[in-house]
Design a protein around this motif. Structure first.
Motif, PDB file in Angstrom:
ATOM      1  N   MET A   1      -2.037  -3.400  46.630  1.00 46.47           N
ATOM      2  CA  MET A   1      -2.209  -1.774  46.928  1.00 46.47           C
ATOM      3  C   MET A   1      -3.360  -1.268  47.439  1.00 46.47           C
ATOM      4  O   MET A   1      -3.206  -0.704  48.604  1.00 46.47           O
ATOM      5  CB  MET A   1      -2.136  -1.376  45.162  1.00 46.47           C
TER       6      MET A   1
ATOM      7  N   HIS B   1      -2.984  -2.180  51.825  1.00 46.21           N
ATOM      8  CA  HIS B   1      -1.913  -0.906  52.476  1.00 46.21           C
ATOM      9  C   HIS B   1      -2.407   0.125  52.136  1.00 46.21           C
ATOM     10  O   HIS B   1      -2.088   0.812  53.122  1.00 46.21           O
ATOM     11  CB  HIS B   1      -0.471  -1.855  51.900  1.00 46.21           C
ATOM     12  N   PHE B   2      -2.653   0.744  50.638  1.00 47.22           N
ATOM     13  CA  PHE B   2      -2.689   1.994  50.566  1.00 47.22           C
ATOM     14  C   PHE B   2      -4.500   2.418  50.687  1.00 47.22           C
ATOM     15  O   PHE B   2      -4.324   3.370  50.154  1.00 47.22           O
ATOM     16  CB  PHE B   2      -2.712   2.265  49.585  1.00 47.22           C
TER      17      PHE B   2
ATOM     18  N   SER C   1       1.220   8.475  44.783  1.00 48.26           N
ATOM     19  CA  SER C   1       0.091   8.165  45.053  1.00 48.26           C
ATOM     20  C   SER C   1       0.179   9.996  46.265  1.00 48.26           C
ATOM     21  O   SER C   1       1.408  10.646  46.114  1.00 48.26           O
ATOM     22  CB  SER C   1       0.382   7.521  46.390  1.00 48.26           C
TER      23      SER C   1
ATOM     24  N   ARG D   1       1.162   9.771  51.958  1.00 48.77           N
ATOM     25  CA  ARG D   1       1.356   7.689  52.990  1.00 48.77           C
ATOM     26  C   ARG D   1       2.011   8.048  53.813  1.00 48.77           C
ATOM     27  O   ARG D   1       2.698   8.288  54.001  1.00 48.77           O
ATOM     28  CB  ARG D   1       1.044   7.344  52.039  1.00 48.77           C
TER      29      ARG D   1
ATOM     30  N   GLU E   1       2.705   2.613  55.903  1.00 44.51           N
ATOM     31  CA  GLU E   1       1.850   1.858  54.497  1.00 44.51           C
ATOM     32  C   GLU E   1       2.829   1.455  53.770  1.00 44.51           C
ATOM     33  O   GLU E   1       2.385   1.148  52.971  1.00 44.51           O
ATOM     34  CB  GLU E   1       0.935   3.173  54.490  1.00 44.51           C
ATOM     35  N   LYS E   2       3.944   2.495  53.372  1.00 45.38           N
ATOM     36  CA  LYS E   2       4.245   2.591  52.393  1.00 45.38           C
ATOM     37  C   LYS E   2       5.264   1.612  52.394  1.00 45.38           C
ATOM     38  O   LYS E   2       5.578   0.524  51.279  1.00 45.38           O
ATOM     39  CB  LYS E   2       5.166   3.930  52.923  1.00 45.38           C
TER      40      LYS E   2
ATOM     41  N   THR F   1       3.356  -2.080  52.007  1.00 45.12           N
ATOM     42  CA  THR F   1       3.181  -2.138  50.578  1.00 45.12           C
ATOM     43  C   THR F   1       3.995  -2.737  49.743  1.00 45.12           C
ATOM     44  O   THR F   1       4.382  -3.664  48.744  1.00 45.12           O
ATOM     45  CB  THR F   1       2.652  -0.698  49.573  1.00 45.12           C
TER      46      THR F   1
ATOM     47  N   THR G   1       5.346  10.615  45.701  1.00 48.02           N
ATOM     48  CA  THR G   1       3.853  11.005  46.635  1.00 48.02           C
ATOM     49  C   THR G   1       3.873  12.377  45.961  1.00 48.02           C
ATOM     50  O   THR G   1       4.620  13.079  46.288  1.00 48.02           O
ATOM     51  CB  THR G   1       4.329  10.907  48.346  1.00 48.02           C
TER      52      THR G   1
END
Length: 106
Positions: free
Chosen positions: A1, A4-5, A47, A50, A54-55, A58, A83
């Motif tokens: 996490m 990547h986030f 979250s 994004r 990124e998603k 992850t 999200t």
């Protein structure tokens, strides 16, 4: 996490719930090539918005890491990304929106 986030060091809020056999009803064959096993899990991530890359990164990393570290098969991992539109949809405490808290001096 975090990779990547791009999460902050202390951004850790986790809930782990293990259900007894029979308390988790699912189709072992739905949308997978091999049947799910008793190791089946759902990971929900809530979250702010994004980017698609990124998603995707992850989700891929979660499945790979669970396989490598715990031997969980990829068909046993469902990831749900929920999200929100903006930080004003979050409150991290004291009833103050994250937008307001982020704008306040430290």
């Amino acid at each position: 996490m975090r990779e990547h986030f791009v999460l902050a060091e202390g951004d850790k809020f986790h809930i782990f719930e293990q259900l007894e056999p029979g308390a988790f009803i699912y189709d072992p064959d739905y949308a997978v090539q091999e049947p799910r096993t008793d190791d089946f899990m759902i990971i929900q991530i809530i979250s702010d918005a994004r980017r698609a890359d990124e998603k995707a990164a992850t989700i891929k990393a979660l499945c790979e890491n669970l396989g490598t570290t715990l031997g969980v098969k990829s068909q046993d991992v469902v990831v749900v990304l929920s999200t929100i539109s903006t930080l004003e949809d979050f409150s991290l405490g004291h009833g103050i929106s994250a937008t307001t808290a982020a704008a306040a001096p430290a």
